[in-house]
Design an enzyme around this catalytic site. Sequence first.
Site, mmCIF file in Angstrom:
data_model
loop_
_atom_site.group_PDB
_atom_site.id
_atom_site.type_symbol
_atom_site.label_atom_id
_atom_site.label_comp_id
_atom_site.label_asym_id
_atom_site.label_seq_id
_atom_site.Cartn_x
_atom_site.Cartn_y
_atom_site.Cartn_z
ATOM 1 N N LYS A 144 0.827 -1.314 0.293
ATOM 2 C CA LYS A 144 0.031 0.115 -0.082
ATOM 3 C C LYS A 144 0.916 1.464 0.032
ATOM 4 O O LYS A 144 0.474 2.355 -0.735
ATOM 5 C CB LYS A 144 -0.940 0.020 1.036
ATOM 6 C CG LYS A 144 -2.010 -1.000 1.061
ATOM 7 C CD LYS A 144 -2.927 -1.187 2.155
ATOM 8 C CE LYS A 144 -2.461 -1.347 3.603
ATOM 9 N NZ LYS A 144 -2.013 -2.750 3.826
ATOM 10 N N THR A 145 1.847 1.364 0.701
ATOM 11 C CA THR A 145 2.859 2.435 0.928
ATOM 12 C C THR A 145 3.384 2.555 -0.350
ATOM 13 O O THR A 145 3.657 3.705 -0.910
ATOM 14 C CB THR A 145 3.965 2.433 1.998
ATOM 15 O OG1 THR A 145 2.920 2.161 3.133
ATOM 16 C CG2 THR A 145 4.598 3.423 2.019
ATOM 17 N N ASP B 232 -1.206 6.863 6.142
ATOM 18 C CA ASP B 232 -1.443 5.423 6.505
ATOM 19 C C ASP B 232 -2.225 5.117 7.753
ATOM 20 O O ASP B 232 -2.441 5.916 8.873
ATOM 21 C CB ASP B 232 0.044 5.063 7.000
ATOM 22 C CG ASP B 232 0.357 3.386 6.593
ATOM 23 O OD1 ASP B 232 -0.666 2.598 6.131
ATOM 24 O OD2 ASP B 232 1.228 2.797 6.938
ATOM 25 N N THR C 43 -5.853 -1.231 6.893
ATOM 26 C CA THR C 43 -5.808 -2.740 7.209
ATOM 27 C C THR C 43 -7.284 -3.165 7.760
ATOM 28 O O THR C 43 -7.575 -4.278 7.449
ATOM 29 C CB THR C 43 -4.661 -3.283 8.220
ATOM 30 O OG1 THR C 43 -4.748 -2.563 9.125
ATOM 31 C CG2 THR C 43 -3.364 -2.974 7.521
ATOM 32 N N ARG D 229 6.321 -8.151 1.864
ATOM 33 C CA ARG D 229 7.220 -7.869 2.902
ATOM 34 C C ARG D 229 8.085 -9.046 3.546
ATOM 35 O O ARG D 229 9.099 -9.017 3.945
ATOM 36 C CB ARG D 229 6.501 -6.949 3.732
ATOM 37 C CG ARG D 229 7.338 -6.588 4.910
ATOM 38 C CD ARG D 229 6.388 -5.686 5.937
ATOM 39 N NE ARG D 229 5.621 -4.183 5.181
ATOM 40 C CZ ARG D 229 4.823 -3.731 5.790
ATOM 41 N NH1 ARG D 229 4.197 -4.224 6.810
ATOM 42 N NH2 ARG D 229 4.241 -2.915 4.965
#
Length: 351
Positions: free
Chosen positions: A73-74, A118, A167, A226
């Site tokens: 997402k980032t 975020d 999230t 990640r």
Amino acid sequence: MIDPADPSMAIVRPTPESDAELAFEGALRPKSLAEFVGQAKVRAQLQLLLQAATLQNRTPDHILLAGPPGLGKTTLAMIVAEESGRPLRMSSGPAIQHAGDLAAVLSSLVPGEILFIDEIHRMARPAEEMLYLAMEDFRIDIMVGKGAGATSIPLDLAPFTLVGATTRSGLLPNPLRDRFGFTAHLEFYAESELEQVLVRAAALLDLPIDRSALAEIAGRCRGTPRIANRLLRRVRDYALVYGGGAGLGAVHGALDLYDVDELGLDRLDREVMTTILTRFDGGPVGLSTLAVSVGEEAETVESVVEPFLVRIGLLTRTPRGRVATRLAWKHFGLQSAAPGTVSLGLDIDGL
């Protein structure tokens, strides 16, 4: 006041090695949609949105990126800024706890800037309500004074694009969710896509590694890039310290050392499952009782551990609590309680 003569107060300055590690972290992030692996549908939708905004010479619509942690997402927010040729301002929901915090950020934006927030669902409610007007009309109302003499002064904002990441999209209020022009739902990655991610990361690490070793890592990283990149670095460290190259042996050695099994379960995952299986005869067991049994916060068990266990079929959630599946008994090599046995985990304390 800091005493420069006090050794305990010495300022730690970054070393060339730490700078190199930070540079590597940045290099792992793709810089364009073409480099971004996976999420094909989302990439196509974002590409259309950004190209249309460029052709019309306007700021792109507000974007909401929803999905589990670690899926990009980032990175996608950074790509939106890069591909639209606009500056990026980054913040987070927990950092915006007052309407004044948000007003300070919004009033300092330059025309066309991308504002990334975020964990946007964790913003304070007054800030959320201020964001409604800002997203729709590029304007906020500043309250001056108190009591009967308080007045509202409108403040015009430069046009901007808000990119929110969450999230837990269900925690966003409907008025805020409806003001996003595009909502992207990111999905977990397939193993073939994770292999592509690992091939790219291995090249950046200058790490020669077998394709079979990459496939083994891809199968243990819970569908999350990640985690894949983190495990690859641990394999690199293992091969560097123990020698023998980054083959299957190094993968098995490193992941065994860091308690990652063939399904991707880590220490806490296994502790939760073995507690349900051995102490509560497979369940049902309530969330609070389970959290106390493993010594973790209930929120950690619910938001960090459970989603993956449910997704791979080891755990189910019922109105009476958590229940282990037949696959869980098989994976852990345990025998389920005999039919008719009263379960010790019959604990109805809710979900």
